[in-house]
Design an enzyme around this catalytic site. Structure first.
Site, PDB file in Angstrom:
ATOM      1  N   VAL A 157      -2.644  -7.734  -2.289  1.00  0.00           N
ATOM      2  CA  VAL A 157      -2.092  -8.519  -1.175  1.00  0.00           C
ATOM      3  C   VAL A 157      -3.028  -9.651  -0.719  1.00  0.00           C
ATOM      4  O   VAL A 157      -2.589 -10.570  -0.027  1.00  0.00           O
ATOM      5  CB  VAL A 157      -1.735  -7.629   0.047  1.00  0.00           C
ATOM      6  CG1 VAL A 157      -0.597  -6.678  -0.279  1.00  0.00           C
ATOM      7  CG2 VAL A 157      -2.966  -6.880   0.576  1.00  0.00           C
ATOM      8  N   TYR A 209     -13.619  -2.869  10.252  1.00  0.00           N
ATOM      9  CA  TYR A 209     -12.246  -2.335  10.346  1.00  0.00           C
ATOM     10  C   TYR A 209     -11.677  -2.554  11.759  1.00  0.00           C
ATOM     11  O   TYR A 209     -10.502  -2.918  11.920  1.00  0.00           O
ATOM     12  CB  TYR A 209     -12.305  -0.848   9.999  1.00  0.00           C
ATOM     13  CG  TYR A 209     -10.985  -0.136   9.900  1.00  0.00           C
ATOM     14  CD1 TYR A 209     -10.169  -0.264   8.777  1.00  0.00           C
ATOM     15  CD2 TYR A 209     -10.561   0.731  10.914  1.00  0.00           C
ATOM     16  CE1 TYR A 209      -8.975   0.427   8.675  1.00  0.00           C
ATOM     17  CE2 TYR A 209      -9.372   1.435  10.820  1.00  0.00           C
ATOM     18  CZ  TYR A 209      -8.577   1.284   9.690  1.00  0.00           C
ATOM     19  OH  TYR A 209      -7.397   1.968   9.597  1.00  0.00           O
ATOM     20  N   GLY A 253       0.831  -1.207   0.000  1.00  0.00           N
ATOM     21  CA  GLY A 253       0.000   0.000   0.000  1.00  0.00           C
ATOM     22  C   GLY A 253       0.862   1.252   0.000  1.00  0.00           C
ATOM     23  O   GLY A 253       0.519   2.254   0.628  1.00  0.00           O
ATOM     24  N   ALA A 254       1.982   1.192  -0.723  1.00  0.00           N
ATOM     25  CA  ALA A 254       2.992   2.261  -0.623  1.00  0.00           C
ATOM     26  C   ALA A 254       2.890   3.298  -1.738  1.00  0.00           C
ATOM     27  O   ALA A 254       3.769   4.137  -1.886  1.00  0.00           O
ATOM     28  CB  ALA A 254       4.392   1.656  -0.589  1.00  0.00           C
ATOM     29  N   SER A 307      -4.555   0.078  14.355  1.00  0.00           N
ATOM     30  CA  SER A 307      -5.221   1.393  14.423  1.00  0.00           C
ATOM     31  C   SER A 307      -5.809   1.568  15.810  1.00  0.00           C
ATOM     32  O   SER A 307      -6.121   0.574  16.483  1.00  0.00           O
ATOM     33  CB  SER A 307      -6.349   1.440  13.386  1.00  0.00           C
ATOM     34  OG  SER A 307      -7.203   2.539  13.627  1.00  0.00           O
ATOM     35  N   ALA A 356     -10.683  -6.107  12.077  1.00  0.00           N
ATOM     36  CA  ALA A 356      -9.443  -6.359  11.323  1.00  0.00           C
ATOM     37  C   ALA A 356      -8.237  -5.804  12.074  1.00  0.00           C
ATOM     38  O   ALA A 356      -7.189  -6.469  12.173  1.00  0.00           O
ATOM     39  CB  ALA A 356      -9.540  -5.731   9.930  1.00  0.00           C
ATOM     40  N   LYS A 357      -8.368  -4.599  12.607  1.00  0.00           N
ATOM     41  CA  LYS A 357      -7.219  -3.958  13.252  1.00  0.00           C
ATOM     42  C   LYS A 357      -6.904  -4.583  14.617  1.00  0.00           C
ATOM     43  O   LYS A 357      -5.740  -4.598  15.044  1.00  0.00           O
ATOM     44  CB  LYS A 357      -7.448  -2.451  13.364  1.00  0.00           C
ATOM     45  CG  LYS A 357      -7.439  -1.727  12.017  1.00  0.00           C
ATOM     46  CD  LYS A 357      -6.243  -2.118  11.170  1.00  0.00           C
ATOM     47  CE  LYS A 357      -5.899  -1.127  10.079  1.00  0.00           C
ATOM     48  NZ  LYS A 357      -4.765  -1.567   9.240  1.00  0.00           N
TER      49      LYS A 357
HETATM   50  P1  NAP Z   1      -4.533   5.220   1.949  1.00  0.00           P
HETATM   51  O1  NAP Z   1      -4.039   6.611   1.753  1.00  0.00           O
HETATM   52  O2  NAP Z   1      -5.942   4.888   1.585  1.00  0.00           O
HETATM   53  O3  NAP Z   1      -3.518   4.220   1.217  1.00  0.00           O
HETATM   54  C1  NAP Z   1      -3.724   2.838   1.258  1.00  0.00           C
HETATM   55  C2  NAP Z   1      -3.025   2.205   0.086  1.00  0.00           C
HETATM   56  O4  NAP Z   1      -3.243   0.778   0.155  1.00  0.00           O
HETATM   57  C3  NAP Z   1      -3.570   2.688  -1.261  1.00  0.00           C
HETATM   58  O5  NAP Z   1      -2.515   3.051  -2.116  1.00  0.00           O
HETATM   59  C4  NAP Z   1      -4.326   1.471  -1.765  1.00  0.00           C
HETATM   60  O6  NAP Z   1      -4.340   1.324  -3.177  1.00  0.00           O
HETATM   61  C5  NAP Z   1      -3.534   0.338  -1.161  1.00  0.00           C
HETATM   62  N1  NAP Z   1      -4.292  -0.911  -1.170  1.00  0.00           N
HETATM   63  C6  NAP Z   1      -5.603  -1.084  -0.861  1.00  0.00           C
HETATM   64  N2  NAP Z   1      -5.956  -2.360  -1.013  1.00  0.00           N
HETATM   65  C7  NAP Z   1      -4.860  -3.019  -1.443  1.00  0.00           C
HETATM   66  C8  NAP Z   1      -4.607  -4.368  -1.787  1.00  0.00           C
HETATM   67  N3  NAP Z   1      -5.567  -5.307  -1.738  1.00  0.00           N
HETATM   68  N4  NAP Z   1      -3.355  -4.719  -2.195  1.00  0.00           N
HETATM   69  C9  NAP Z   1      -2.378  -3.778  -2.276  1.00  0.00           C
HETATM   70  N5  NAP Z   1      -2.561  -2.481  -1.950  1.00  0.00           N
HETATM   71  C10 NAP Z   1      -3.792  -2.102  -1.543  1.00  0.00           C
HETATM   72  O7  NAP Z   1      -4.391   4.767   3.483  1.00  0.00           O
HETATM   73  P2  NAP Z   1      -3.476   5.314   4.697  1.00  0.00           P
HETATM   74  O8  NAP Z   1      -4.289   6.302   5.432  1.00  0.00           O
HETATM   75  O9  NAP Z   1      -2.128   5.660   4.205  1.00  0.00           O
HETATM   76  O10 NAP Z   1      -3.435   4.005   5.595  1.00  0.00           O
HETATM   77  C11 NAP Z   1      -2.367   3.059   5.550  1.00  0.00           C
HETATM   78  C12 NAP Z   1      -2.586   2.013   6.646  1.00  0.00           C
HETATM   79  O11 NAP Z   1      -2.661   2.657   7.914  1.00  0.00           O
HETATM   80  C13 NAP Z   1      -3.884   1.223   6.490  1.00  0.00           C
HETATM   81  O12 NAP Z   1      -3.689  -0.096   6.911  1.00  0.00           O
HETATM   82  C14 NAP Z   1      -4.820   1.950   7.429  1.00  0.00           C
HETATM   83  O13 NAP Z   1      -5.861   1.116   7.850  1.00  0.00           O
HETATM   84  C15 NAP Z   1      -3.869   2.311   8.559  1.00  0.00           C
HETATM   85  N6  NAP Z   1      -4.329   3.434   9.381  1.00  0.00           N
HETATM   86  C16 NAP Z   1      -4.573   4.671   8.846  1.00  0.00           C
HETATM   87  C17 NAP Z   1      -4.996   5.701   9.682  1.00  0.00           C
HETATM   88  C18 NAP Z   1      -5.296   7.099   9.166  1.00  0.00           C
HETATM   89  O14 NAP Z   1      -5.772   7.932   9.953  1.00  0.00           O
HETATM   90  N7  NAP Z   1      -5.038   7.417   7.917  1.00  0.00           N
HETATM   91  C19 NAP Z   1      -5.197   5.465  11.046  1.00  0.00           C
HETATM   92  C20 NAP Z   1      -4.941   4.196  11.553  1.00  0.00           C
HETATM   93  C21 NAP Z   1      -4.512   3.188  10.709  1.00  0.00           C
HETATM   94  P3  NAP Z   1      -5.507   2.001  -4.083  1.00  0.00           P
HETATM   95  O15 NAP Z   1      -5.284   3.465  -3.976  1.00  0.00           O
HETATM   96  O16 NAP Z   1      -5.269   1.466  -5.453  1.00  0.00           O
HETATM   97  O17 NAP Z   1      -6.808   1.568  -3.480  1.00  0.00           O
END
Ligand code: NAP
Length: 249
Positions: free
Chosen positions: A60, A150, A9-10, A138, A153-154
């Site tokens: 993934v 969610y 997810g990078a 999370s 999952a977390k």
């Molecule tokens: P984001 O901006 O939505 O980025 C997530 C990335 O994961 C996107 O590039 C997405 O691709 C990719 N992805 C989704 N499904 C996938 C799959 N099946 N295989 C490979 N890649 C996939 O999210 P983020 O906010 O950076 O979050 C990153 C992680 O931190 C997640 O696990 C999230 O639950 C966790 N988190 C985030 C927050 C927050 O406040 N932002 C808080 C707690 C935890 P597409 O763009 O193509 O869909």
């Protein structure tokens, strides 16, 4: 020491910041996301800063795609021994409106995805006698309205992390989880949109509830990941670090 890392997810958000950070720590980084083309920006940022990175497109949650992706990383960058399971999605809804598909897709990307990636990468970690796994949990693991899928999952990511720590410790592999609070990314932007709130107002509202008085940014999480992936963190395993500007955000 230079090692090979995979960050899932990078293409954007926390994963992109973590990939950049691990590259600046001296590691070769596989920038993995659903669409290989979307990884170009992160790969270019790493290359511009003098680092080494490649783009890998893979879902993934798809076992065959994961096997191909890890084989490609091994061939092009060397055997991966650092894994950051960051890929994630949200499908928020109150329980009575949550569909089976909302449930299955969230559990699948986070838990099945982390399982498949970790199972494929541990082969290389065990062979090397060294490894680091960092899983993204999370604060929602503690319960969050509208996020039954969610939160499950977390919370699951935390049990998964502790079990990897128990099973893989004897091979020099640590596993830890980071539980972010509110981080400014496209994920939180989409939540603001769904709630009909401007993103700036949404961020300000979140910051008002956070003890340190600000929202989090992807680099806040990347810094924690960098520590867990370091050599000096070798005696830290099975932990969950809340990076939330306070004990709970
Ligand atoms: P984001 O901006 O939505 O980025 C997530 C990335 O994961 C996107 O590039 C997405 O691709 C990719 N992805 C989704 N499904 C996938 C799959 N099946 N295989 C490979 N890649 C996939 O999210 P983020 O906010 O950076 O979050 C990153 C992680 O931190 C997640 O696990 C999230 O639950 C966790 N988190 C985030 C927050 C927050 O406040 N932002 C808080 C707690 C935890 P597409 O763009 O193509 O869909």
């Amino acid at each position: 020491m230079t090692r090979t890392a995979i960050v899932t997810g990078a293409a954007r958000g926390i994963g992109a910041a973590t990939a950049r950070r691990l590259a600046s720590d001296g590691h070769a980084v596989a920038v993995l996301d659903l669409d290989e083309a979307h990884c170009a920006e992160t790969v270019a940022a790493i290359a511009d800063a003098g680092g080494e990175a490649i783009a890998i497109g893979a879902n993934v949650a798809d076992a065959a795609a994961v096997a191909d992706a890890v084989a490609r990383v091994e061939a092009e960058l060397g055997a991966p021994t650092i894994l950051v399971n960051n890929a994630g999605i949200i499908r928020d809804n109150l329980l009575f409106k949550m569909t089976e598909d909302d449930w299955d897709s969230v559990l699948s990307v986070h838990l099945r995805g982390a399982f498949l990636m970790s199972r494929a990468v541990q082969v290389h970690q065990v062979k090397a006698g060294w490894g680091r796994v960092v899983n993204l949990s999370s604060t929602s693991a503690l319960g969050n309205r509208g996020q039954a899928n969610y939160a499950a999952a977390k919370a699951g990511m935390q049990g998964f992390t502790k079990t990897l720590a128990l099973e893989l410790g004897r091979y020099g592999v640590t596993a830890n989880a980071i539980a972010p609070g509110f981080i400014v990314t496209d994920m939180t932007r989409s939540t603001a949109e769904r709630m009909g709130i401007g993103f700036d107002d949404f961020i300000a509202g979140a910051a008002a509830e956070i003890p340190v008085g600000r929202a989090g940014y992807p680099d806040d999480i990347a810094a924690a990941a960098s520590f867990f992936c370091s050599d000096e963190a070798g005696f830290v395993s099975g932990q969950v670090l809340y990076v939330a500007g306070g004990p709970r955000a």
